[in-house]
Enzyme design. Structure first.
Site, PDB file in Angstrom:
ATOM      1  N   GLU A 229      39.392  52.969  35.249  1.00  0.00           N
ATOM      2  CA  GLU A 229      39.978  54.281  34.941  1.00  0.00           C
ATOM      3  C   GLU A 229      40.989  54.196  33.801  1.00  0.00           C
ATOM      4  O   GLU A 229      41.057  55.093  32.961  1.00  0.00           O
ATOM      5  CB  GLU A 229      40.653  54.890  36.175  1.00  0.00           C
TER       6      GLU A 229
ATOM      7  N   TYR B  83      25.559  56.243  40.189  1.00  0.00           N
ATOM      8  CA  TYR B  83      26.987  56.122  40.485  1.00  0.00           C
ATOM      9  C   TYR B  83      27.436  57.301  41.362  1.00  0.00           C
ATOM     10  O   TYR B  83      28.111  57.117  42.374  1.00  0.00           O
ATOM     11  CB  TYR B  83      27.782  56.070  39.173  1.00  0.00           C
TER      12      TYR B  83
ATOM     13  N   TRP C 204      33.507  58.846  31.046  1.00  0.00           N
ATOM     14  CA  TRP C 204      33.275  57.898  32.127  1.00  0.00           C
ATOM     15  C   TRP C 204      31.950  57.166  31.947  1.00  0.00           C
ATOM     16  O   TRP C 204      31.840  55.984  32.280  1.00  0.00           O
ATOM     17  CB  TRP C 204      33.331  58.626  33.475  1.00  0.00           C
TER      18      TRP C 204
END
Length: 192
Positions: free
Chosen positions: A41, A19, A49
């Site tokens: 988000e 990522y 995350w």
């Protein structure tokens, strides 16, 4: 073979590293992509995350491939169905916020022509290029994220506090927060 230097937050997890290496900080101006990150988000608020990344494909399936037009029409019955989906974060307030945010997203599109035009206007259309030496210098909130957060909330968006908004700005390349030693810092800088 010399190992690549990366931002320390992603090191050690292959999914995180991929990522970081391919997406994080790359300027994203496509409304569909921006909406995907907005959904992810908002679900990340209060969580790590990596937790969201590991569930990303489940979110993609649950939220109609992040099609804001479809998400905007989710019924309460659909929200209840999603509450039973163990592949996503089962938080009723966040699921409902995704629906509300999709509706607000489309209103912004109507007003500005695209959501991208609206959100990138907060950085005058170009990424902010930071030259951070280490992770301790990376802010969680900035004046711009506070301003954007306030404006999004005024427009009806939910779960868009200044920290979430700044994370969104980082993810979608509105700001380049790769540390200067990271191999992606200069690569992303060139993508303006």
């Amino acid at each position: 073979m010399e190992e690549k230097i990366r931002c320390g937050w992603c090191v050690g997890d292959p999914l995180y590293e991929e990522y970081h290496d391919r997406e994080w900080g790359v300027p994203l101006k496509d409304d569909a992509g921006i909406f995907e990150f907005l959904i992810l988000e908002t679900f990340q608020a209060g969580l790590s995350w990596i937790t969201i990344l590991r569930k990303r494909e489940n979110f993609r399936s649950a939220f109609e491939n992040f099609d804001y037009r479809k998400v905007a029409q989710f019924s309460e019955a659909k929200v209840e169905t999603l509450m039973q989906d163990s592949g996503i974060i089962r938080n009723a307030a966040k699921i409902r916020a995704a629906v509300t945010n999709a509706q607000a997203f489309m209103k912004v599109q109507e007003e500005f022509g695209s959501f991208s035009k609206y959100i990138w206007g907060f950085v005058d259309g170009s990424p902010i290029q930071n030259d951070l030496q280490n992770l301790s210098e990376v802010p969680a909130i900035t004046t711009i994220s506070e301003k954007l957060s306030k404006d999004l909330k005024k427009r009806g968006f939910k779960f868009v506090g200044p920290t979430v908004v700044y994370a969104h700005m980082q993810a979608t390349g509105m700001v380049n927060d790769h540390i200067t030693q990271c191999f992606r810092h200069s690569e992303v800088k060139e993508l303006q």
